[in-house]
Write an enzyme that holds these catalytic residues in place. Structure first.
Site, PDB file in Angstrom:
ATOM      1  N   HIS A 241       0.820  -1.209   0.000  1.00  0.00           N
ATOM      2  CA  HIS A 241       0.000   0.000   0.000  1.00  0.00           C
ATOM      3  C   HIS A 241       0.858   1.265   0.000  1.00  0.00           C
ATOM      4  O   HIS A 241       0.611   2.198  -0.755  1.00  0.00           O
ATOM      5  CB  HIS A 241      -0.946  -0.039   1.203  1.00  0.00           C
TER       6      HIS A 241
ATOM      7  N   CYS B 171      -3.779  -1.854 -26.689  1.00  0.00           N
ATOM      8  CA  CYS B 171      -3.740  -1.450 -25.294  1.00  0.00           C
ATOM      9  C   CYS B 171      -2.982  -2.524 -24.537  1.00  0.00           C
ATOM     10  O   CYS B 171      -2.982  -3.675 -24.933  1.00  0.00           O
ATOM     11  CB  CYS B 171      -5.148  -1.271 -24.733  1.00  0.00           C
TER      12      CYS B 171
END
Lengths: 215, 830
Positions: free
Chosen positions: B448, B757
């Site tokens: 995180h 992509c």
């Protein structure tokens, strides 16, 4: 004993396993009940003998299309006939054991390893026991580990099952000094130490019977 | 009316218990009760199958109002749990197993159910049934644990159900504490966990409240005493109704979420360099020495020092929180709010006070008090709550630093910060104008804290281990793109790094300056560079960075946090918002691509041996198209008057495409349109080699195709993405991959543009090569848009074609890479 071809176990072998387990339980019912009387409610031997006795009759009553159908029926029969906590625990063992065998008529090392793991995982999920809680899991955990180790080493079914049964016996013996943390025996606290756990003992019988019948 | 089931080892016992309970209601009144007890009249035991049947009958009798199961002990519990698995999930969902003692619980349940109460209330009353007996005998519930406080005599009380996924973890606990704080000290509140029996504890102590170990499904009892008891309980009830502010669904995205974009923030110290590389002297966090060597003055002086330090730390946290909220978003700011609440925790303060009274210094007392609370967190069952121990240690250390005069992490010197692990609180509070980069010894690239730093554009190199064990001031140079790290480099290596960083900086500056200009090659061919987006806020970021629309909206990522499928209306709102962000450019909505490594909570998928080769993309919906139909209807509704594309993933055969187009037609009719909207362009992803090889047939009548390079590489090379051991085989520069891209560009029907992509589109070094292979437009992650555009401006289509020809005739990926490196040098110099 069971018919074994090319290092695989077929439906007949599994039926022999259950018959053999039932015979073993009949023989040792008194002993198991004695163990249970020491630390529990004294019905483990009769409960197990009743449940597996009923299971042993299944093969003569019904044609089973596959191994997994048979094991599921065994599981449900145990659930309905054992009565004590062993009913849902052993029932779950066989119901989950059946899962990985769904597509096979001949269970080889790999399928047995998967079945055994699924069954033992089922017992853990159902009973929420850990190693050292003085339960049947103290037998199943090392037994599963030994089976896997032998399987990884490339051993044939017979050897895997022998290793599994030996580890099961040591696992059972390891419960003697433990203080129970699950089940009725946990009400006894420290007084439960010094006795073998009955569930661990019946589990060792079951796996010993497997070594004699599945390979 | 709900029904009851009694599960016991003995049939006579169950019948007798029921007779006893039935005395409490009028003859014939009361709920339907089933018994599943004993194996037969005389054999003791329980039977899971019989329990399941009894529950099933009780469920039918209840008319769907629900079933409460009362149990005796041992196997009754196991059998009842197993019965729930044997039952139809629809039935099992309406069943609760009561932890109440059988006789007391049955009496209470029967009485409450007879009064017509719902399942939750009956369950609650059955559970509380032990209380009168325990109170009469003056004993505490033996299951309680954690720091306790006496209950309040003559208190008012309210029950608070815990609904949040993680239970009452630190932040919801902090919210409870702060509500109560508003009424303190005149009105006192204690809380206990009715389900687990823990408590009661002082509701002003966040650590004590957290040790109630309240998990999802538990019920708390709050008791209040004082002039505003009624008010505080009402406030707590409101808070519980809001899930203690922790209801996870639906978080993002609805359209009006304004999130700051830290990577391009103008605020000093917020945005990092964005260069993914840094050079500078190593900066180390000063460690806090063991406070137990500090000698103590008299307790009152120590207490005053501690109070001052806590006050100062609170000030710092409030400022950090305020700044984080403004620059990084509310979610990040809450870390500091939670820390601040911990600082006000009376439990920690009281413990520290006791230790100081016994002669400890403020620092030693504080350290011990914090350690005790952190350990209490670490003993909790829920892993999420256990992690909160880190919050406690972190805030404890802040105060210790103040007491011992050790520098705070936010006032670091200039350079490259070296840490063991980058924790969120540190990643948030770093001053990016001083910290040019971060090197971590342990931890991966997806922790995180690392993600927060990445969002801020701060370069981070993770997991370098002992190579980072250097004295402060040692020069460190790293490039996170290549993973290179140089410790104490010689003058030549250092110069090369500095040159590379400078070149990147110059290119980035030019790229940002020109971001909103079209990407024109030197021979004036326009290449559209679009962004892959996964939320409205990422779309805003991309539009701000000059993206020519979005070439890929990953709808499964947009709704990844949702437990239930979004409705047609909710989806329509989001798709419209996305289109409006990019207006006048196009936005391309890809239908659900759940599967592979991207599970969605609201899409049931079977367990598969090879999920990447399984039912993913449109394949998920062959038997049950409901969710796809909803999505297509939302796209049809959103597309009216907007410039929009629709993209189907994992199409491999004409049958896949026919199914998709049939569903689109049906969805349009559901939206009240005769056909799909005029302006809606329809295309397919090209990820499966079969689709690439047959593109000439497959793409007939389509408006565009889009190559999904990540999946194409894994399927062409038979190398699972995300498995680092397979990296040598999943190289997107393999000539086989490049050849297949060229095949698609050469064989696609006339006038159908080819997009790409995936990771390839985001590597600026590959931009020219892809255009040379015949790709018409690129879609990359938002931050990459300006650089890719800038790089396309450096050459002509003719040059790019020549580069592509050379690459196609290379022997392997390594040769292609060398070729690209030469070309980059050449183009940048040219």
């Amino acid at each position: 004993m069971g018919s074994v071809r090319d290092d695989v176990a077929d439906l007949t072998a599994f039926q022999s396993w259950i018959a053999e387990t039932s015979a073993e339980l009949d023989e040792h019912a008194g002993h198991l009940t004695e163990l249970d009387r020491a630390i529990g409610d004294g019905d483990h031997g009769t409960n197990m003998a009743r449940g597996f006795g009923r299971c042993a009759e299944l093969a003569g009553e019904e044609q089973f299309p596959s191994i997994d159908a048979y094991l599921k029926k065994v599981g449900m029969t145990l659930v309905s006939t054992v009565g004590g906590a062993s009913g849902p625990l052993y029932g779950t063992f066989f119901l989950r054991f059946a899962g990985p065998l769904a597509a096979t008529d001949d269970a080889g090392v790999h399928a047995l390893a998967q079945g055994l793991r699924a069954g033992v995982d089922g017992i853990v999920a159902r009973g929420k026991a850990e190693v050292g809680d003085k339960t049947m899991y103290d037998t199943f955990a090392p037994a599963l580990e030994a089976f896997d180790a032998a399987a990884v080493a490339g051993s044939p079914v017979a050897e895997c099952l022998r290793a599994c049964a030996e580890a099961a016996d040591s696992g059972r013996d390891s419960t003697e000094p433990l203080v129970a943390r699950k089940g009725r025996a946990s009400y006894l606290g420290e007084r439960s130490a010094g006795h073998l756990d009955p569930g661990a003992s019946s589990a060792a019988l079951l796996l010993r019977a497997a070594a004699r019948t599945l390979a | 009316m709900i029904s009851l089931v009694v599960v016991a080892h003995s049939r006579p016992l169950a019948r007798a218990a029921l007779d006893l309970a039935r005395q409490m209601v009028e003859d014939g009144a009361g709920p339907h009760v089933e018994i599943a007890a004993g194996l037969d009249e005389h054999t003791l035991g329980t039977d899971a199958a019989a329990v399941a049947e009894a529950i099933d009958r009780a469920h039918t009798a209840s008319g769907g109002d629900g079933v409460l199961v009362l149990l005796d002990l041992g196997s009754a519990v196991l059998s009842a749990e197993m019965a729930l698995e044997l039952l139809d999930p629809g039935v099992a969902a309406a069943v609760r197993l009561s932890p109440a003692p059988l006789v007391e619980g049955l009496v209470a349940a029967l009485v409450t159910a007879a009064a017509g109460a719902d399942l939750a209330s009956v369950e609650r009353d059955s559970r509380a049934a032990l209380r009168p007996k325990a109170e009469h005998l003056g004993t505490e519930d033996p299951t309680g644990g954690g720091p306790r406080t006496p209950g309040l005599p003559d208190a008012m009380s309210v029950e608070l159900p815990v609904t949040g996924e993680h239970g009452l973890h630190a932040r919801p606990a902090a919210r409870l504490v702060s509500r109560v704080g508003a009424y303190a000290p005149a009105t006192r509140v204690v809380v206990r966990n009715l389900t687990s029996g823990r408590g009661p504890v002082d509701a002003l102590s966040v650590s004590a409240v957290a040790t109630l170990d309240a998990q999802q499904g538990h019920v708390l009892l709050a008791e209040a005493q004082g002039p505003r008891a009624q008010e505080v309980l009402a406030a707590l009830r409101d808070l519980a109704d809001e899930g203690f502010g922790d209801l996870p669904v639906p978080a993002e995205p609805l359209a009006d979420v304004a999130t700051p974009v830290p990577a391009v923030s103008a605020e000093p110290g917020v945005a990092g360099s964005g260069l993914e590389a840094a050079v500078g002297p190593a900066v180390l966090l000063e460690t806090v020495p063991d406070p137990h060597g500090v000698s103590a003055e008299d307790p009152r002086a120590e207490a005053a020092r501690l109070a001052a330090a806590v006050e100062q730390a609170l000030g710092q946290l409030l400022e950090l929180g305020e700044r984080a909220g403004r620059n990084l978003g509310e979610g990040e700011a809450e870390v500091f709010t939670a820390h601040a609440t911990l600082l006000r925790d009376p439990e920690i303060v009281r413990t520290a006070q006791r230790l100081m009274d016994a002669g400890s210094s403020a620092a030693a007392a504080w350290s011990d008090a914090v350690t005790a609370v952190a350990s209490a967190f670490e003993e909790l069952a829920d892993p999420y709550q256990r992690e909160r121990a880190q919050d406690v240690r972190s805030v404890g250390e802040r105060v210790l630093r103040l007491l011992l005069g050790v520098k705070e992490p936010e006032v670091l010197d200039d350079g490259v910060l070296v840490v063991d692990e980058l924790y969120p609180a540190l990643a948030i509070s770093l001053d990016a104008s001083r910290v040019h980069g971060v090197v971590t010894r342990v931890g991966g690239a997806t922790g995180h804290g690392v993600l927060i730093a990445a969002a801020r554009g701060i370069p981070v190199l993770t997991g370098v281990g002992a190579r980072a064990d250097v004295p402060a001031g040692t020069v460190i140079a790293f490039d996170a793109r290549s993973g290179e790290l140089a410790v104490d480099p010689g003058p030549q290596v250092r110069a090369a790094f500095e040159e590379m960083v400078e070149a990147r900086r110059a290119e980035r500056e030019a790229a940002l300056h020109n971001a909103h200009l079209p990407a024109l090659t030197t021979d004036r061919v326009r290449i559209r560079v679009k962004a892959n987006v996964s939320s409205v806020s990422v779309a805003r970021l991309a539009a701000g960075l000059g993206a020519d629309g979005s070439g890929l909206v990953r709808t499964e990522a947009v709704f990844a946090q949702w437990r239930q499928a979004p409705t047609v209306e909710e989806q329509t709102e989001v798709y419209r918002a996305l289109a409006d962000v990019f207006d006048p450019h196009q936005v391309c909505i890809r239908t659900w691509d759940a599967g592979g490594d991207k599970p969605l909570a609201f899409i049931d998928r079977p367990t598969e041996a090879n999920p990447f080769l399984g039912a993913r993309g449109v394949r998920t919906f062959t038997s049950d198209p409901g969710l796809l139909l909803d999505q297509l209807e939302a796209v049809c509704r959103a597309a009216g008057g907007r410039s929009m594309r629709l993209l189907f993933p994992m199409v491999s055969t004409p049958a896949d495409l026919r199914m998709a187009l049939d569903l689109l037609g049906r969805a349009a009719r559901r939206a009240g349109l005769p056909d799909p909207p005029e302006g809606l362009e329809v295309g397919i992803m090209v990820e499966v080699p079969a689709a690439a090889l047959r593109i000439g047939h497959l793409a007939r009548g389509l408006d565009f195709v889009s190559i999904g390079s990540n999946d194409l590489v894994q399927y062409v090379m038979a190398a699972e993405r995300g498995n680092p051991a397979l990296a040598p085989w999943s190289d997107h520069l393999e000539p086989a991959v490049l050849g297949l891209i060229r095949h698609v560009a050469d064989h696609v029907p006339e006038g159908v543009p080819v997009g790409l992509c995936g990771a390839m589109a985001g590597d600026p070094d590959l931009a020219g090569l892809l255009v040379g292979l015949g790709v018409d437009e690129l879609s990359t992650m938002a931050a990459g848009v300006p650089i890719v555009k800038q790089r396309l401006r450096s050459g002509s289509v003719a040059q790019f074609r020549e580069l592509a020809e050379q690459a196609l005739s290379a022997a392997d990926a390594a040769e292609v890479r060398a070729l690209l490196e030469r070309s980059r040098q050449h183009l940048l110099q040219g």
